[in-house]
Design a protein around this motif. Structure first.
Motif, short mmCIF file in Angstrom:
data_model
loop_
_atom_site.label_atom_id
_atom_site.label_comp_id
_atom_site.label_asym_id
_atom_site.label_seq_id
_atom_site.Cartn_x
_atom_site.Cartn_y
_atom_site.Cartn_z
N UNK A 24 29.67 22.83 16.49
CA UNK A 24 30.85 22.80 15.62
C UNK A 24 31.15 21.37 15.14
N UNK A 25 30.68 20.39 15.93
CA UNK A 25 30.90 18.99 15.55
C UNK A 25 30.23 18.65 14.23
N UNK A 30 34.83 21.17 8.20
CA UNK A 30 36.08 20.89 8.91
C UNK A 30 36.40 19.39 8.96
N UNK A 34 39.99 17.46 9.90
CA UNK A 34 40.13 16.63 11.11
C UNK A 34 40.53 15.20 10.76
N UNK A 37 44.24 14.98 9.62
CA UNK A 37 45.21 15.07 10.72
C UNK A 37 45.09 13.88 11.68
N UNK B 19 31.55 26.88 21.77
CA UNK B 19 32.60 27.58 21.04
C UNK B 19 33.97 26.92 21.20
N UNK B 21 34.65 24.05 20.83
CA UNK B 21 34.86 22.95 19.89
C UNK B 21 35.10 23.43 18.46
N UNK B 22 35.13 24.75 18.29
CA UNK B 22 35.28 25.28 16.93
C UNK B 22 36.66 24.96 16.38
N UNK B 23 36.66 24.42 15.18
CA UNK B 23 37.93 24.16 14.50
C UNK B 23 38.32 25.43 13.76
N UNK B 32 38.95 26.57 6.47
CA UNK B 32 39.61 25.33 6.91
C UNK B 32 39.61 24.35 5.76
N UNK B 37 46.67 23.92 8.81
CA UNK B 37 47.13 23.64 10.17
C UNK B 37 46.17 24.34 11.13
N UNK B 38 45.42 23.54 11.87
CA UNK B 38 44.38 24.10 12.75
C UNK B 38 44.69 23.72 14.19
N UNK B 40 43.13 21.56 15.69
CA UNK B 40 43.10 20.09 15.69
C UNK B 40 44.51 19.56 15.49
N UNK B 41 45.20 20.12 14.50
CA UNK B 41 46.58 19.71 14.22
C UNK B 41 47.44 19.89 15.46
N UNK B 124 35.01 15.46 18.83
CA UNK B 124 34.42 15.66 17.50
C UNK B 124 34.00 14.33 16.90
#
Lengths: 182, 252
Positions: A24-25, A30, A34, A37, B19, B21-23, B32, B37-38, B40-41, B124
């Motif tokens: 996912x990184x 995304x 990231x 934010x 999984x 780490x999924x945003x 996204x 607003x995820x 991460x937020x 990340x």
């Protein structure tokens, strides 16, 4: 490791469409989210720290340092004061001791003087009395001598009368005086 | 997690260590976008709240004799302040708020990421790369602004023999530009690897015979990760100080 992960993730992708492919990184879609934010977060944290938190903590630390320094200075001051008080006490004690010594010496001198004076007075009185007594003794002796003379003359006159020789008083006195002197 | 449930339904051992780490959007299932607003937020907001709780609420009493929270806040302050002062010297102290911001964000994000079911923002590469690039660009610009062209003497090792200097200069320049890469990957890699390993051990816990060993391993890894969380924040911060020192005093 990477291929395994990819394979596993790929498998997951096959069964569930929600799973991201690979790491996912590395899902670049995304990144914008990231980064946006993250920047918001960093700016917020920066303002909280620089406006509120850091000045406050710095003030608290400075205040504590100041308090400690003040307390130390105060303690030092009090210690000095105590030392001064002790010194003053010692000095007062020494003064009092010296004063007492002085008073004792003075009193001793005074008493000695009084004693000497009284002794001198007594000596003088004794001397006077002795002189008077000597004078009286002299007088008594003188009067005794003149009495002896008178008695001798009277006795001589009586003896002459008893012997029946008439003789005048003047001759008898002269003869007695001659004898006494001789 | 939903994906794990799917794996369990399939039967057998299916690991989805990545999984976590999924945003994903917090509300709804859309794509996204930049301002979505995820999770991460959410976790960055929690990090901000943690910073406020520790450094603002914790010190609100301004006590001469500190409470626990105030002690921690003062320790963190003193720790980073001393680090900045020791490494960069007196001139570096004015950059202390920036470095403190970096440290507080990283250390709290790392620790918050260790809460079960949490999302680790610092795992990340996007996040750590921005942090590292911010440091790299700031330090480089600062170096040129403060020292002018003489900042380039950072790459010219004047203590080495003259013949070696061009070679060393090339090495120095390469190492200079590799800095943001290593700086960011070190942090993200450490965080990601630890969390992934814990997840793998957790997957093994599904087998009854291995589960006690698995749980023991998770516990040990968790302890190690607590340590790593702090150490990586420390390493990131002290390297920032070292780079800043190079910008302030480029001469070897």
């Amino acid at each position: 490791m990477a291929t395994e992960t990819t394979a596993a993730a790929g498998e997951g992708l096959a069964t569930s469409p929600e799973t991201a492919p690979g790491m996912p990184q590395l899902d670049f879609s995304t990144f914008g989210n990231q980064i946006f934010w993250l920047i918001v977060t960093l700016v917020v944290i920066y303002f909280i720290l620089s406006r509120i938190a850091l000045p406050r903590i710095a003030a608290v630390l400075a205040e504590r340092q100041g308090t400690i320094t003040n307390d130390l200075a105060k303690a030092e001051d009090l210690k000095k004061q105590a030392a001064e008080a002790e010194e003053a006490y010692e000095k007062a004690l020494a003064d009092a001791r010296a004063e007492a010594q002085k008073i004792a010496d003075q009193t001793r001198e005074e008493i000695k003087g009084q004693v000497a004076e009284a002794q001198a007075k007594a000596d003088a009185e004794i001397a006077a009395k002795t002189a008077e007594s000597t004078k009286q003794i002299e007088e008594i002796r003188a009067s005794a001598l003149s009495n002896v003379e008178a008695v001798a003359k009277d006795t001589a006159a009586a003896l002459v009368a008893a012997l029946g020789v008439s003789a005048n008083q003047g001759e008898i006195d002269k003869a007695v005086d001659d004898r006494i002197k001789g | 997690m939903a994906t794990e449930a799917n794996g369990a339904e399939e039967g057998g051992l299916v690991f989805h260590p990545m999984d976590q780490f999924i945003v994903s959007p917090l509300f709804g299932d859309g794509a996204v976008n930049m301002f979505t607003i995820t999770n991460v937020t959410l976790w960055m907001a929690i990090t901000v709240l943690a910073v406020i709780g520790l450094l603002v609420v914790g010190t609100s009493r301004r006590a001469i004799v500190p409470s626990r929270a105030q002690s921690i806040a003062e320790l963190a302050y003193g720790f980073i302040y001393k680090m900045v002062e020791d490494v960069t010297g007196k001139e570096g102290v004015k950059y202390f708020p920036y470095i403190m911001t970096l440290f507080m964000f990283i250390v709290l994000a790392n620790f918050l990421g260790l809460i079960p079911m949490a999302f680790t923002t610092t795992s990340h590469i996007a996040v750590t790369a921005v942090l590292a690039m911010a440091v790299f660009l700031t330090v480089t610009v600062l170096g040129f602004v403060i020292n002018g062209a003489s900042f380039l003497s950072l790459f010219w090792v004047s203590s080495a023999p003259l013949a070696l200097r061009p070679v060393l200069a090339i090495i120095e320049i390469i190492s200079y530009f590799v800095r943001p890469v290593s700086h960011s990957i070190r942090l993200a890699g450490n965080m990601m690897a630890g969390h992934a390993v814990i997840k793998v051990f957790a997957g093994f816990a599904a087998i009854a015979a291995i589960s006690p060993l698995s749980i023991l391993a998770i516990t040990a890894m968790y302890g190690l990760e607590v340590l790593v969380s702090f150490i990586q924040a420390y390493v990131f911060t002290i390297l920032t100080c070292v780079y800043l020192k190079d910008a302030l005093h480029p001469h070897h």
